[in-house]
Design a protein around this motif. Sequence first.
Motif, short mmCIF file in Angstrom:
data_model
loop_
_atom_site.label_atom_id
_atom_site.label_comp_id
_atom_site.label_asym_id
_atom_site.label_seq_id
_atom_site.Cartn_x
_atom_site.Cartn_y
_atom_site.Cartn_z
N ILE A 469 0.88 -1.18 0.00
CA ILE A 469 0.00 0.00 0.00
C ILE A 469 0.91 1.22 0.00
CG2 ILE A 469 -1.76 1.30 1.24
CD1 ILE A 469 -2.96 -1.30 2.19
N VAL A 530 3.06 -0.92 4.14
CA VAL A 530 2.74 0.48 3.84
C VAL A 530 4.05 1.18 3.52
CG1 VAL A 530 1.76 2.64 4.70
CG2 VAL A 530 0.72 0.46 5.34
N MET A 548 -1.79 -1.29 -3.93
CA MET A 548 -2.84 -0.28 -3.73
C MET A 548 -2.15 1.07 -3.56
SD MET A 548 -5.88 -0.40 -0.90
CE MET A 548 -7.37 0.57 -1.07
N TYR A 550 -2.59 5.10 -2.90
CA TYR A 550 -3.41 6.23 -2.48
C TYR A 550 -2.97 7.49 -3.23
CZ TYR A 550 -5.77 3.95 1.46
OH TYR A 550 -6.57 3.14 2.24
#
Length: 678
Positions: A469, A530, A548, A550
Motif C-alpha cells: 500500500i 505500507v 494499492m 493512495y
Amino acid sequence: MISLQDSVTDLTGIGPKSAENLVSLNILTIEDLLTYYPLRYDNFEVQSVDNAKDQEKMTIKGTVMSEPVIARFGYKRNRLSFRVLVNKEVVGVTFFNQPYLKSKIELGNDVAIFGKWDGQRRQMTGSKLVNVGDDDSKSFSPVYSVNKHVRQTTLRKDIETAFKKYQEVIATLLPHTLIEHYHLMERREMIKEMHFPSSDENAKLARRTAAYEEFFLFQLRLQATKRANQKRNGLEILYHNDEIKDFIKSLPYELTGAQKRVVNDICRDLRQPIQMNRLLQGDVGSGKTIVAAIAIYATITAGYQAALMVPTELLAEQHAQNLAKLFDNLPVNVGLLTGTLTQKQHNALAKQIKAGAINLIIGTHALIQDSVEYANLGLIITDEQHRFGVGQRQKLREKGNHPDVLAMTATPIPRTLAITAYGEMDVSIIDELPKGRLPIITRWLRSNQVGVGLDFVKEQLSKGTQVYIVTPLIEESEALDVKNATELYEQLQSYFSPQFKVGLLHGRLANDEKDDVMQQFKQNEIQVLVSTTVIEVGVDVANATVMMIYDADRFGLAQLHQLRGRVGRGKQQSYCILIADPKNEVGTARMQTMTETNDGFVVAQKDMELRGSGDVLGQKQSGVPDFKVGDPVGDLKMLEVAQHDAASLLQTPNWDTVDDNMPLVAYLKRNQLQTHFD
C-alpha cells in the motif's frame, strides 16, 4: 566576407547592450538570429464570425455602434467596452487595461479588431486594433518568445535587418534529393517565409521544412558522434561459448525469444574490438536481470571483471544476494560495495577488487570513488541508469580501459526519447514477458470507495498473499491533502489486526531498519507493507499480488507503472488498485491509461504526451533536447524519418566528398564532429 557565423554586433543598430540582451535569448550569431523562429502568427486577415471557432484568435471588421465606455476596477485595472456591427450582427467588444484606445474608437467609423472570439456569448476580447498603415497590418504577424530584455518589435526589426544583409549567403544544408523527395523549401526561402510569411500555406510549408531540417541536423550530429565513438579501441572479450551455453541450460526456466535475441546482441558486441554502448530496455518483470547475469558471466569467463551500479543500497543488496545464488559453484566472486561499509570493510574490499580476487562488484555510486581501483574492468552495467548523472556514468567508464557499457532501464522509454536522448546508443528491447505471467488487472476507485478496495485487499490476504500500500508522503503536510505513510500505517494496523501484520517502509528509516522490514516482508512475517515510493524499483516479492496506491493522481504515469510492476511477479493473478480524485483532465487521463493498458511503452508515450517533451525521466540530462520548431512528440513520424535519412547518408561511401553534401560537412566541422566514416 560576410558569414552567418558573424556576431550580431555586425548589424547596424546592435551595440554591446543590445547584443547582451540578445544573449538572454541564446542569440549570439547571425544564424542564431535568423533561426530564432516565431512561436506562432497573428492572422490580421479579416475573417467572418459565421464560421469562427470558440476561443479562436481572429480579426473582425465592423462599424462602431456604441460609444466606448471605460469601467475601472482595482488598482490600474479597467475595461473598455463598445459594440460593432459585423455583417448585420451586433458584436460586443472588450479591451482590458488599454484605456488609451478610447480616443481611436469613434461612433460610426469602421474598425478592425484582433482578439479572441467567444463563440457562446458571440463577443470578442480584443488585444489590439488593426489599422491600415500599422506595422502589424500585414496578413500574418510573427509572435516570438521574448523576455523583459528584448521586445517583439526590436527582435522583428533585427531579424529583418539581418535577412536583408545576409540573405545571399544563406546556404541550403539539406541534400537536394531530400528537398525534392519531401517537397521542402530551400533554406533561404524557408527562413524568409518563417519570419515574413506571404501566405498561410507558405508559413506552414516553411515550418515543416524547418522542423525536418532541425530533426535531420540533430540526428546527423548524433549518428556522427556514435560512429566516431565506435572508432575508439574497445576490448575484445573472447568469452567461453560452451560455458555460457551450459550456464543458460542450468537456469530453472527457458529464456523467452526476446531474451535470447538480446543476449545475442550483447554477446556479439562483447567479442568486437569496439566499445559497446548499448541500452537494454524492458518492461518491469521482463527478465533483464538474467540477461545482465549472462553478460556478466561471459565477461568473467574471458578473465575480466564486471561492475553493476544501481541507484539504491536496497537494490544493490538484492542484486548481490540473487546473483550470488545464481553463480553458486561457478568461479564468480561477488563483492557488495555501498556507502554504509565501515572504513575497514571498505579498504579490505577495495584491496580485493584491485587484486582481481573479486570479479563481480555490485554497488551504488560507491563504485566510482577514487579509492576504488579495478584490476581488469571489462563490463559496466548501470541499472535504472537514468537515475545517475552523466558525470557519474562517465566516471565509472574511466575506471577501465574502454570497458563495454550496458545501460538497463525498467522505465520504458517512449520512442521519442529513444531516438533523441539515447540516439547515440544501440538499443535492445525485451518486449515479451516470461511464460506463465498473467497481466495485472488495474482498477481505479474514488476516495469514497476506499472501503471497497480494502475489503478486496483483505479477501486477497486471506488467500495467503501479500499487499503493498503506497502513499506519496511520509508525514502530514498542510500543503497537500494526501494520505501520509505514518498516519495510514496506524489506520491500517487497526483495520487489519490481529489477523494480518502491517509494516512501514520509507526513506527516512535507517538502512538496517529498512533491511529488517524488507526481510520480514519477503519471509511473509509482514503481510501488508505500507510504503512510500522507496519500493518503486527492484523490490521483488513473488507472493505480493496487490498494489494499492493512495492519491494516485499525484504520481506520474511512468512512476505508477513502476509501482504496479512490483506485483505480478509470480504465477498468481495480481491487481493494482488506484485511489484517486483527479482535479483535472490530465489526472483523469492518467488513471484511464493505467486501467486500459499494461504495456509500459504505451504508458511511457502517453506520459510524454500528457506532460510534454520536457523532463520525462526525472533528470534533465535524460529529457528530450529543446527543439526550436519540431515537436518530438507530435512530429514523431518526422523524427523517425529524419533519423533514418541521417543514418543512410552517413552510411553512403564517400558521402562527404559529394558537392551537394559540402554544406553538411562544414556544419559538422563547425560542431567539432568527425566527418570521415568510410
